[in-house]
Enzyme design. Sequence first.
Site, PDB file in Angstrom:
ATOM      1  N   LEU A 101       9.251  -4.401   1.472  1.00  0.00           N
ATOM      2  CA  LEU A 101       9.201  -2.934   1.396  1.00  0.00           C
ATOM      3  C   LEU A 101       8.541  -2.322   2.622  1.00  0.00           C
ATOM      4  N   ALA A 102       7.881  -3.128   3.441  1.00  0.00           N
ATOM      5  CA  ALA A 102       7.175  -2.576   4.599  1.00  0.00           C
ATOM      6  C   ALA A 102       8.184  -2.032   5.615  1.00  0.00           C
ATOM      7  N   GLU A 162      19.844   6.558   3.928  1.00  0.00           N
ATOM      8  CA  GLU A 162      19.916   7.108   5.295  1.00  0.00           C
ATOM      9  C   GLU A 162      20.987   6.393   6.125  1.00  0.00           C
ATOM     10  N   ASP A 207       6.312   2.654  -3.054  1.00  0.00           N
ATOM     11  CA  ASP A 207       7.084   1.704  -3.870  1.00  0.00           C
ATOM     12  C   ASP A 207       6.300   0.422  -4.120  1.00  0.00           C
ATOM     13  N   SER A 217      18.500   1.695   2.658  1.00  0.00           N
ATOM     14  CA  SER A 217      18.328   3.131   2.423  1.00  0.00           C
ATOM     15  C   SER A 217      19.640   3.902   2.488  1.00  0.00           C
ATOM     16  N   THR A 277       0.815  -1.223   0.000  1.00  0.00           N
ATOM     17  CA  THR A 277       0.000   0.000   0.000  1.00  0.00           C
ATOM     18  C   THR A 277       0.848   1.273   0.000  1.00  0.00           C
ATOM     19  N   GLY A 278       2.172   1.129   0.069  1.00  0.00           N
ATOM     20  CA  GLY A 278       3.060   2.293   0.081  1.00  0.00           C
ATOM     21  C   GLY A 278       3.402   2.758  -1.329  1.00  0.00           C
ATOM     22  N   LEU A 326       4.588  -7.312   9.996  1.00  0.00           N
ATOM     23  CA  LEU A 326       6.022  -7.532  10.256  1.00  0.00           C
ATOM     24  C   LEU A 326       6.297  -7.812  11.730  1.00  0.00           C
ATOM     25  N   TYR A 386      15.681   5.593  12.528  1.00  0.00           N
ATOM     26  CA  TYR A 386      15.325   4.942  11.252  1.00  0.00           C
ATOM     27  C   TYR A 386      16.598   4.446  10.546  1.00  0.00           C
ATOM     28  N   HIS A 431      13.622   8.482  -3.545  1.00  0.00           N
ATOM     29  CA  HIS A 431      12.903   8.435  -4.817  1.00  0.00           C
ATOM     30  C   HIS A 431      11.462   8.848  -4.569  1.00  0.00           C
TER      31      HIS A 431
HETATM   32  P1  NAP Z   1       5.879   4.070   2.479  1.00  0.00           P
HETATM   33  O1  NAP Z   1       5.130   4.749   1.380  1.00  0.00           O
HETATM   34  O2  NAP Z   1       5.969   4.710   3.813  1.00  0.00           O
HETATM   35  O3  NAP Z   1       5.216   2.601   2.652  1.00  0.00           O
HETATM   36  C1  NAP Z   1       5.517   1.788   3.747  1.00  0.00           C
HETATM   37  C2  NAP Z   1       4.652   0.543   3.693  1.00  0.00           C
HETATM   38  O4  NAP Z   1       4.958  -0.296   4.824  1.00  0.00           O
HETATM   39  C3  NAP Z   1       3.144   0.801   3.750  1.00  0.00           C
HETATM   40  O5  NAP Z   1       2.491  -0.078   2.849  1.00  0.00           O
HETATM   41  C4  NAP Z   1       2.802   0.437   5.189  1.00  0.00           C
HETATM   42  O6  NAP Z   1       1.474   0.008   5.365  1.00  0.00           O
HETATM   43  C5  NAP Z   1       3.733  -0.744   5.394  1.00  0.00           C
HETATM   44  N1  NAP Z   1       3.944  -1.112   6.802  1.00  0.00           N
HETATM   45  C6  NAP Z   1       4.432  -0.334   7.786  1.00  0.00           C
HETATM   46  N2  NAP Z   1       4.522  -1.026   8.927  1.00  0.00           N
HETATM   47  C7  NAP Z   1       4.076  -2.290   8.671  1.00  0.00           C
HETATM   48  C8  NAP Z   1       3.923  -3.465   9.448  1.00  0.00           C
HETATM   49  N3  NAP Z   1       4.225  -3.507  10.740  1.00  0.00           N
HETATM   50  N4  NAP Z   1       3.459  -4.595   8.852  1.00  0.00           N
HETATM   51  C9  NAP Z   1       3.131  -4.574   7.549  1.00  0.00           C
HETATM   52  N5  NAP Z   1       3.242  -3.481   6.761  1.00  0.00           N
HETATM   53  C10 NAP Z   1       3.707  -2.345   7.314  1.00  0.00           C
HETATM   54  O7  NAP Z   1       7.368   3.749   2.017  1.00  0.00           O
HETATM   55  P2  NAP Z   1       8.018   3.770   0.533  1.00  0.00           P
HETATM   56  O8  NAP Z   1       8.486   5.141   0.219  1.00  0.00           O
HETATM   57  O9  NAP Z   1       7.135   3.053  -0.393  1.00  0.00           O
HETATM   58  O10 NAP Z   1       9.343   2.911   0.806  1.00  0.00           O
HETATM   59  C11 NAP Z   1       9.337   1.493   0.694  1.00  0.00           C
HETATM   60  C12 NAP Z   1      10.505   0.928   1.479  1.00  0.00           C
HETATM   61  O11 NAP Z   1      11.726   1.448   0.960  1.00  0.00           O
HETATM   62  C13 NAP Z   1      10.513   1.268   2.974  1.00  0.00           C
HETATM   63  O12 NAP Z   1      11.089   0.183   3.641  1.00  0.00           O
HETATM   64  C14 NAP Z   1      11.444   2.479   3.047  1.00  0.00           C
HETATM   65  O13 NAP Z   1      12.021   2.560   4.340  1.00  0.00           O
HETATM   66  C15 NAP Z   1      12.462   2.108   1.997  1.00  0.00           C
HETATM   67  N6  NAP Z   1      13.153   3.217   1.332  1.00  0.00           N
HETATM   68  C16 NAP Z   1      12.417   4.214   0.768  1.00  0.00           C
HETATM   69  C17 NAP Z   1      13.083   5.232   0.080  1.00  0.00           C
HETATM   70  C18 NAP Z   1      12.325   6.350  -0.581  1.00  0.00           C
HETATM   71  O14 NAP Z   1      12.949   7.349  -0.940  1.00  0.00           O
HETATM   72  N7  NAP Z   1      11.020   6.205  -0.807  1.00  0.00           N
HETATM   73  C19 NAP Z   1      14.490   5.207  -0.018  1.00  0.00           C
HETATM   74  C20 NAP Z   1      15.178   4.150   0.564  1.00  0.00           C
HETATM   75  C21 NAP Z   1      14.503   3.150   1.225  1.00  0.00           C
HETATM   76  P3  NAP Z   1       0.269   1.054   5.745  1.00  0.00           P
HETATM   77  O15 NAP Z   1      -0.303   1.499   4.429  1.00  0.00           O
HETATM   78  O16 NAP Z   1      -0.639   0.192   6.545  1.00  0.00           O
HETATM   79  O17 NAP Z   1       0.886   2.162   6.545  1.00  0.00           O
HETATM   80  O1  G4F Z   2      11.707  14.067   2.454  1.00  0.00           O
HETATM   81  P1  G4F Z   2      12.364  13.722   3.735  1.00  0.00           P
HETATM   82  O2  G4F Z   2      11.502  13.598   4.932  1.00  0.00           O
HETATM   83  O3  G4F Z   2      13.204  12.406   3.442  1.00  0.00           O
HETATM   84  P2  G4F Z   2      14.462  11.723   4.195  1.00  0.00           P
HETATM   85  O4  G4F Z   2      14.527  12.108   5.607  1.00  0.00           O
HETATM   86  O5  G4F Z   2      15.657  11.968   3.340  1.00  0.00           O
HETATM   87  O6  G4F Z   2      14.052  10.187   4.142  1.00  0.00           O
HETATM   88  C1  G4F Z   2      13.494   9.598   2.960  1.00  0.00           C
HETATM   89  O7  G4F Z   2      14.544   9.116   2.152  1.00  0.00           O
HETATM   90  C2  G4F Z   2      15.302   8.044   2.724  1.00  0.00           C
HETATM   91  C3  G4F Z   2      16.395   7.685   1.713  1.00  0.00           C
HETATM   92  O8  G4F Z   2      17.527   8.476   1.972  1.00  0.00           O
HETATM   93  C4  G4F Z   2      14.378   6.887   3.000  1.00  0.00           C
HETATM   94  F1  G4F Z   2      15.072   5.819   3.461  1.00  0.00           F
HETATM   95  C5  G4F Z   2      13.310   7.317   3.994  1.00  0.00           C
HETATM   96  O9  G4F Z   2      12.408   6.223   4.209  1.00  0.00           O
HETATM   97  C6  G4F Z   2      12.553   8.480   3.390  1.00  0.00           C
HETATM   98  O10 G4F Z   2      11.848   7.983   2.259  1.00  0.00           O
HETATM   99  O11 G4F Z   2      13.469  14.828   4.069  1.00  0.00           O
HETATM  100  C7  G4F Z   2      14.475  15.190   3.163  1.00  0.00           C
HETATM  101  C8  G4F Z   2      15.249  16.392   3.701  1.00  0.00           C
HETATM  102  C9  G4F Z   2      15.717  16.227   5.140  1.00  0.00           C
HETATM  103  O12 G4F Z   2      17.044  16.653   5.251  1.00  0.00           O
HETATM  104  C10 G4F Z   2      14.826  17.168   5.933  1.00  0.00           C
HETATM  105  O13 G4F Z   2      15.430  17.728   7.104  1.00  0.00           O
HETATM  106  O14 G4F Z   2      14.387  17.519   3.690  1.00  0.00           O
HETATM  107  C11 G4F Z   2      14.565  18.229   4.895  1.00  0.00           C
HETATM  108  N1  G4F Z   2      13.364  19.021   5.179  1.00  0.00           N
HETATM  109  C12 G4F Z   2      13.322  20.378   5.261  1.00  0.00           C
HETATM  110  N2  G4F Z   2      12.081  20.770   5.582  1.00  0.00           N
HETATM  111  C13 G4F Z   2      12.142  18.540   5.427  1.00  0.00           C
HETATM  112  C14 G4F Z   2      11.328  19.644   5.684  1.00  0.00           C
HETATM  113  N3  G4F Z   2      11.652  17.265   5.449  1.00  0.00           N
HETATM  114  C15 G4F Z   2      10.335  17.097   5.713  1.00  0.00           C
HETATM  115  N4  G4F Z   2       9.839  15.846   5.707  1.00  0.00           N
HETATM  116  N5  G4F Z   2       9.505  18.164   5.997  1.00  0.00           N
HETATM  117  C16 G4F Z   2       9.953  19.452   6.002  1.00  0.00           C
HETATM  118  O15 G4F Z   2       9.203  20.391   6.247  1.00  0.00           O
END
Ligand code: NAP
Ligand code: G4F
Length: 328
Positions: free
Chosen positions: A78-79, A125, A13, A123, A10-11, A57, A147, A177
């Site tokens: 991905l959760a 991060e 990705d 990630s 549901t997220g 999870l 995180y 992304h």
């Molecule tokens: P997201 O939109 O926040 O989606 C997270 C998903 O995890 C949702 O479907 C959520 O379900 C599910 N979830 C959370 N806790 C759970 C649990 N206890 N049991 C089962 N499902 C659970 O994240 P995303 O951006 O798609 O990212 C996907 C993955 O890639 C994550 O692991 C994230 O940390 C990692 N990641 C993301 C990025 C990025 O830039 N997007 C970069 C690097 C790594 P609900 O709908 O119920 O909340």
């Molecule tokens: O968009 P962000 O919240 O993403 P962040 O913290 O980089 O994390 C995301 O990317 C990670 C990969 O590197 C994933 F693993 C993680 O799950 C997530 O998808 O913040 C990006 C930057 C940060 O430096 C934050 O301090 O934007 C800065 N920022 C400035 N003002 C803000 C804001 N971030 C948020 N969320 N809200 C603000 O108002």
Amino acid sequence: MPKALITGITGQDGSYLAEFLLARGYEVIGMVRRTSTINFDRIRDFQDRIEIVQGDLLDQVSLINILQEHRPNEVYNLAAQSFVPTSFQQPVLTGEFTALGVTRVLDAIRIVDPQIHFYQASSSEMFGKVHEVPQRETTPFHPRSPYGVAKVYGHWITINYRESYNLFACSGILFNHESPRRGLEFVTHKITHAVARIKLGLADELRLGNLEARRDWGYAPDYVHAMWLMLQHDRPDDYVVATGETHSVREFCQVAFDYVGLDWEKHVIVDPKFHRPAEVDLLVGDPSKAGRILHWEPTVTFQQLVRIMVDADLTALQQTGNHSPHVG
Ligand code: NAP
Ligand code: G4F
């Protein structure tokens, strides 16, 4: 027909990956946790083509049962609790989902079917206070949030199960992304949504935290393609997935407001409420290993990404008068 299980379907990705796999003839099983209100916004358009199963999870038995019943060939984990600020407020819960949750999935695979190909969503991060620019697979980790710490655990337990039990387990170290399906709390979507609202006269200001933070922002559909490529390769490994370009939050604002003919400085207000206890100042990845071995490369530039997101927010607001954040 190959079968894939996606946790986190549901997220952002999970929804793009499901569409990607359906287009390649996969049978897709999506794991969702039980909630009192169902939120399938991102998967609504193709919900009838996937099978939804309940699991969590936090619950080992639910994971084992799902694998036993559905026997997938590939599992994409991905959760996670994926929002960095929440991880400071709920560090233990974040560890349970984002760190120990990975072990629960790996153990279920080890017990039920060690032939399953496994993808772990690691990630950028994890690099946190970076030791090297750009960051690559060999760059040491220095996470700056609960995180990031949890993701380091998830990364290493994936490698450990690969080395200990010979599992086909890959860790994708994905840099940020984004897309129109990004959660509204993340900075990119927060900005593009505000730009659309301001442009349409529905708002006047946007409150942000650190404008100087730099990220390597790519387009989410490109990144789910990389996940799949990792599991098709002849041996499991870990890969950085990134664009190789970095931009500040300030630049993101400039490009987004410029695109609709607005001056960002007239609308953006820095609010210390959005500052984090510890910040990741600079992320920029080196995706050359993914390019060389998987033949993966990003297809959408930074400017295009910003425009895709602003256009989607403008369209959603104009169509509904009320933003539907996850459609598009
Ligand atoms: P997201 O939109 O926040 O989606 C997270 C998903 O995890 C949702 O479907 C959520 O379900 C599910 N979830 C959370 N806790 C759970 C649990 N206890 N049991 C089962 N499902 C659970 O994240 P995303 O951006 O798609 O990212 C996907 C993955 O890639 C994550 O692991 C994230 O940390 C990692 N990641 C993301 C990025 C990025 O830039 N997007 C970069 C690097 C790594 P609900 O709908 O119920 O909340
Ligand atoms: O968009 P962000 O919240 O993403 P962040 O913290 O980089 O994390 C995301 O990317 C990670 C990969 O590197 C994933 F693993 C993680 O799950 C997530 O998808 O913040 C990006 C930057 C940060 O430096 C934050 O301090 O934007 C800065 N920022 C400035 N003002 C803000 C804001 N971030 C948020 N969320 N809200 C603000 O108002």
